[in-house]
Design a protein around this motif. Sequence first.
Motif, mmCIF file in Angstrom:
data_model
loop_
_atom_site.group_PDB
_atom_site.id
_atom_site.type_symbol
_atom_site.label_atom_id
_atom_site.label_comp_id
_atom_site.label_asym_id
_atom_site.label_seq_id
_atom_site.Cartn_x
_atom_site.Cartn_y
_atom_site.Cartn_z
ATOM 1 N N PHE A 34 0.756 -0.807 -0.089
ATOM 2 C CA PHE A 34 -0.249 0.307 0.056
ATOM 3 C C PHE A 34 0.592 1.626 0.062
ATOM 4 N N GLY A 35 2.220 1.195 0.602
ATOM 5 C CA GLY A 35 2.764 2.476 0.300
ATOM 6 C C GLY A 35 3.465 2.772 -0.735
ATOM 7 N N VAL A 43 -5.125 6.552 4.483
ATOM 8 C CA VAL A 43 -5.783 5.982 3.742
ATOM 9 C C VAL A 43 -6.525 4.462 4.188
ATOM 10 N N VAL A 44 -5.159 3.317 4.177
ATOM 11 C CA VAL A 44 -5.761 1.841 4.524
ATOM 12 C C VAL A 44 -7.210 1.672 5.692
ATOM 13 N N TYR A 45 -6.527 2.665 6.428
ATOM 14 C CA TYR A 45 -7.833 2.572 7.472
ATOM 15 C C TYR A 45 -8.709 2.613 7.646
ATOM 16 N N GLU A 46 -8.886 3.310 6.801
ATOM 17 C CA GLU A 46 -10.418 4.092 5.611
ATOM 18 C C GLU A 46 -11.036 3.418 4.903
ATOM 19 N N LEU A 67 -1.957 -6.949 6.276
ATOM 20 C CA LEU A 67 -2.047 -6.979 4.950
ATOM 21 C C LEU A 67 -1.697 -5.635 4.233
ATOM 22 N N ARG A 68 -0.482 -5.894 4.173
ATOM 23 C CA ARG A 68 0.254 -4.941 3.548
ATOM 24 C C ARG A 68 -0.240 -4.987 1.572
ATOM 25 N N ALA A 75 -7.719 -11.379 0.331
ATOM 26 C CA ALA A 75 -8.150 -12.738 0.435
ATOM 27 C C ALA A 75 -8.456 -12.105 1.528
ATOM 28 N N TYR A 76 -8.109 -11.703 2.512
ATOM 29 C CA TYR A 76 -8.710 -11.765 3.716
ATOM 30 C C TYR A 76 -10.105 -11.018 3.795
#
Length: 85
Positions: A34-35, A43-46, A67-68, A75-76
């Motif tokens: 993601f980075g 952003v990932v949290y949102e 979960l990167r 998948a998760y």
Amino acid sequence: MSGFTLTEFRKIVELCFDGADAAALDESVLETEFGDLGYDSLVVYEIATRVQDDYHVTIPDEALDELRTPASLIAYVATRIPVDR
């Protein structure tokens, strides 16, 4: 609605970030962190929060830390969507 795929991930990104170029999210970036895609932890949290709300899946903070990539998040979620959805 069945499953959670790249298509659903793109829709979430578009909903979270009006004007985001979700079309650029294709199979070639699934394993990109993601980075490296320009998504910081907020952003990932949102995105995760929207997924939890829309798909009734719980993503604990500890799991989210692991979960990167889009592929790992997809998948998760795909394996945790309630059967009755």
